[in-house]
Design a protein around this motif. Sequence first.
Motif, PDB file in Angstrom:
ATOM      1  N   ILE A  92      -5.984   5.327   3.970  1.00  0.00           N
ATOM      2  CA  ILE A  92      -6.198   3.908   3.702  1.00  0.00           C
ATOM      3  C   ILE A  92      -7.470   3.511   4.432  1.00  0.00           C
ATOM      4  O   ILE A  92      -7.656   3.856   5.601  1.00  0.00           O
ATOM      5  CB  ILE A  92      -4.984   3.067   4.149  1.00  0.00           C
ATOM      6  CG1 ILE A  92      -3.860   3.246   3.128  1.00  0.00           C
ATOM      7  CG2 ILE A  92      -5.342   1.597   4.298  1.00  0.00           C
ATOM      8  CD1 ILE A  92      -2.540   2.673   3.551  1.00  0.00           C
ATOM      9  N   GLN A 133      -7.192   7.720  16.929  1.00  0.00           N
ATOM     10  CA  GLN A 133      -8.116   7.426  15.850  1.00  0.00           C
ATOM     11  C   GLN A 133      -8.132   5.933  15.521  1.00  0.00           C
ATOM     12  O   GLN A 133      -9.183   5.339  15.298  1.00  0.00           O
ATOM     13  CB  GLN A 133      -7.712   8.257  14.627  1.00  0.00           C
ATOM     14  CG  GLN A 133      -8.584   8.096  13.420  1.00  0.00           C
ATOM     15  CD  GLN A 133     -10.042   8.516  13.673  1.00  0.00           C
ATOM     16  OE1 GLN A 133     -10.350   9.185  14.656  1.00  0.00           O
ATOM     17  NE2 GLN A 133     -10.919   8.080  12.796  1.00  0.00           N
ATOM     18  N   LEU A 145       6.126   0.341  17.728  1.00  0.00           N
ATOM     19  CA  LEU A 145       5.777   1.240  16.641  1.00  0.00           C
ATOM     20  C   LEU A 145       5.911   2.654  17.144  1.00  0.00           C
ATOM     21  O   LEU A 145       5.897   2.896  18.341  1.00  0.00           O
ATOM     22  CB  LEU A 145       4.320   1.013  16.222  1.00  0.00           C
ATOM     23  CG  LEU A 145       3.969  -0.365  15.702  1.00  0.00           C
ATOM     24  CD1 LEU A 145       2.489  -0.430  15.405  1.00  0.00           C
ATOM     25  CD2 LEU A 145       4.776  -0.680  14.467  1.00  0.00           C
ATOM     26  N   SER A 146       6.026   3.597  16.235  1.00  0.00           N
ATOM     27  CA  SER A 146       5.882   4.972  16.690  1.00  0.00           C
ATOM     28  C   SER A 146       4.815   5.658  15.861  1.00  0.00           C
ATOM     29  O   SER A 146       4.850   5.670  14.648  1.00  0.00           O
ATOM     30  CB  SER A 146       7.215   5.719  16.674  1.00  0.00           C
ATOM     31  OG  SER A 146       7.754   5.755  15.400  1.00  0.00           O
ATOM     32  N   VAL A 147       3.836   6.145  16.563  1.00  0.00           N
ATOM     33  CA  VAL A 147       2.647   6.714  15.945  1.00  0.00           C
ATOM     34  C   VAL A 147       2.308   8.008  16.693  1.00  0.00           C
ATOM     35  O   VAL A 147       2.513   8.082  17.904  1.00  0.00           O
ATOM     36  CB  VAL A 147       1.461   5.722  16.022  1.00  0.00           C
ATOM     37  CG1 VAL A 147       0.231   6.259  15.320  1.00  0.00           C
ATOM     38  CG2 VAL A 147       1.842   4.364  15.444  1.00  0.00           C
ATOM     39  N   LEU A 150       0.818  -1.210   0.000  1.00  0.00           N
ATOM     40  CA  LEU A 150       0.000   0.000   0.000  1.00  0.00           C
ATOM     41  C   LEU A 150       0.855   1.265   0.000  1.00  0.00           C
ATOM     42  O   LEU A 150       0.347   2.370   0.185  1.00  0.00           O
ATOM     43  CB  LEU A 150      -0.942  -0.011   1.205  1.00  0.00           C
ATOM     44  CG  LEU A 150      -2.050  -1.068   1.174  1.00  0.00           C
ATOM     45  CD1 LEU A 150      -2.618  -1.308   2.556  1.00  0.00           C
ATOM     46  CD2 LEU A 150      -3.156  -0.671   0.208  1.00  0.00           C
ATOM     47  N   LEU A 153       1.441   2.709   8.128  1.00  0.00           N
ATOM     48  CA  LEU A 153       0.135   2.137   7.765  1.00  0.00           C
ATOM     49  C   LEU A 153      -0.933   2.602   8.754  1.00  0.00           C
ATOM     50  O   LEU A 153      -2.010   3.060   8.350  1.00  0.00           O
ATOM     51  CB  LEU A 153       0.219   0.601   7.769  1.00  0.00           C
ATOM     52  CG  LEU A 153      -1.091  -0.173   7.527  1.00  0.00           C
ATOM     53  CD1 LEU A 153      -1.592   0.007   6.106  1.00  0.00           C
ATOM     54  CD2 LEU A 153      -0.920  -1.664   7.823  1.00  0.00           C
ATOM     55  N   LEU A 154      -0.606   2.540  10.045  1.00  0.00           N
ATOM     56  CA  LEU A 154      -1.574   2.967  11.055  1.00  0.00           C
ATOM     57  C   LEU A 154      -1.897   4.452  10.936  1.00  0.00           C
ATOM     58  O   LEU A 154      -3.046   4.857  11.059  1.00  0.00           O
ATOM     59  CB  LEU A 154      -1.064   2.639  12.464  1.00  0.00           C
ATOM     60  CG  LEU A 154      -1.036   1.155  12.834  1.00  0.00           C
ATOM     61  CD1 LEU A 154      -0.560   0.962  14.264  1.00  0.00           C
ATOM     62  CD2 LEU A 154      -2.401   0.510  12.664  1.00  0.00           C
ATOM     63  N   GLU A 155      -0.873   5.271  10.672  1.00  0.00           N
ATOM     64  CA  GLU A 155      -1.120   6.711  10.494  1.00  0.00           C
ATOM     65  C   GLU A 155      -2.067   6.949   9.330  1.00  0.00           C
ATOM     66  O   GLU A 155      -2.975   7.784   9.391  1.00  0.00           O
ATOM     67  CB  GLU A 155       0.188   7.474  10.219  1.00  0.00           C
ATOM     68  CG  GLU A 155       1.191   7.513  11.352  1.00  0.00           C
ATOM     69  CD  GLU A 155       0.819   8.462  12.495  1.00  0.00           C
ATOM     70  OE1 GLU A 155      -0.198   9.172  12.402  1.00  0.00           O
ATOM     71  OE2 GLU A 155       1.551   8.465  13.500  1.00  0.00           O
ATOM     72  N   VAL A 163       4.694  -0.460   9.259  1.00  0.00           N
ATOM     73  CA  VAL A 163       3.424  -0.666   9.941  1.00  0.00           C
ATOM     74  C   VAL A 163       2.961   0.605  10.668  1.00  0.00           C
ATOM     75  O   VAL A 163       1.783   0.923  10.686  1.00  0.00           O
ATOM     76  CB  VAL A 163       3.494  -1.875  10.908  1.00  0.00           C
ATOM     77  CG1 VAL A 163       2.179  -2.083  11.629  1.00  0.00           C
ATOM     78  CG2 VAL A 163       3.868  -3.139  10.140  1.00  0.00           C
ATOM     79  N   SER A 164       3.918   1.333  11.237  1.00  0.00           N
ATOM     80  CA  SER A 164       3.557   2.592  11.903  1.00  0.00           C
ATOM     81  C   SER A 164       2.882   3.538  10.914  1.00  0.00           C
ATOM     82  O   SER A 164       1.854   4.145  11.214  1.00  0.00           O
ATOM     83  CB  SER A 164       4.807   3.294  12.453  1.00  0.00           C
ATOM     84  OG  SER A 164       5.457   2.482  13.390  1.00  0.00           O
ATOM     85  N   GLU A 175      -7.719  -0.965   1.963  1.00  0.00           N
ATOM     86  CA  GLU A 175      -7.478  -0.541   0.593  1.00  0.00           C
ATOM     87  C   GLU A 175      -7.213   0.952   0.535  1.00  0.00           C
ATOM     88  O   GLU A 175      -7.658   1.715   1.377  1.00  0.00           O
ATOM     89  CB  GLU A 175      -8.638  -0.920  -0.323  1.00  0.00           C
ATOM     90  CG  GLU A 175      -9.931  -0.246   0.084  1.00  0.00           C
ATOM     91  CD  GLU A 175     -11.017  -0.414  -0.964  1.00  0.00           C
ATOM     92  OE1 GLU A 175     -10.728  -0.850  -2.077  1.00  0.00           O
ATOM     93  OE2 GLU A 175     -12.170  -0.070  -0.650  1.00  0.00           O
ATOM     94  N   ILE A 218      -4.215   4.825   8.017  1.00  0.00           N
ATOM     95  CA  ILE A 218      -5.559   4.329   8.354  1.00  0.00           C
ATOM     96  C   ILE A 218      -6.265   5.390   9.202  1.00  0.00           C
ATOM     97  O   ILE A 218      -7.417   5.739   8.950  1.00  0.00           O
ATOM     98  CB  ILE A 218      -5.482   2.980   9.114  1.00  0.00           C
ATOM     99  CG1 ILE A 218      -5.082   1.859   8.148  1.00  0.00           C
ATOM    100  CG2 ILE A 218      -6.808   2.660   9.795  1.00  0.00           C
ATOM    101  CD1 ILE A 218      -4.839   0.509   8.810  1.00  0.00           C
ATOM    102  N   ALA A 219      -5.539   5.908  10.181  1.00  0.00           N
ATOM    103  CA  ALA A 219      -6.111   6.916  11.078  1.00  0.00           C
ATOM    104  C   ALA A 219      -6.586   8.143  10.302  1.00  0.00           C
ATOM    105  O   ALA A 219      -7.585   8.761  10.647  1.00  0.00           O
ATOM    106  CB  ALA A 219      -5.092   7.322  12.126  1.00  0.00           C
TER     107      ALA A 219
END
Lengths: 78, 78
Positions: free
Chosen positions: A71, B46, B37-39, A54, A62-64, A59-60, B74, A66-67
């Motif tokens: 995504i 969120q 992770l760092s977010v 994507l 990816l989460l941002e 992964v971090s 996606e 998504i948030a």
Amino acid sequence: METTKYKRGEHPNSRNNLNFHSGRPHAYQEPKKQRYLSVTETGWEQVQRLAQELGCSGVSDLLEKIARGEILVEKQNG
Amino acid sequence: METTKYKRGEHPNSRNNLNFHSGRPHAYQEPKKQRYLSVTETGWEQVQRLAQELGCSGVSDLLEKIARGEILVEKQNG
């Protein structure tokens, strides 16, 4: 002569010299914090692969994304 | 009389008494590992909210479900 004692790194001149966060700019205008998750090996590998597919840096990221709705996530069959 | 010295907790009888992983059963037939992770704060809040909305117990569980295709991801517009 009176000298005020400061602890190492706490002298005002010293603090003024500090350039806070001089490194890479924040990706999302906000500092990141360490988060601790526990995920199985299989899950982790898969989610890293998905993140790459994507276009995320990891992964971090990816989460941002998504948030931030860049995504989308949705339940399978629902 | 000869006695063999074992370190604390290393006597064979002691080890035999250990019931490895006697706690909650593994959710995915596999032990989990800590991941770091760092977010950002905003992102984290969120994503926790989204995880709940999708019926996950938390962000770790969200990632497991994404990895297993129970939750689909996606790209927005593509």
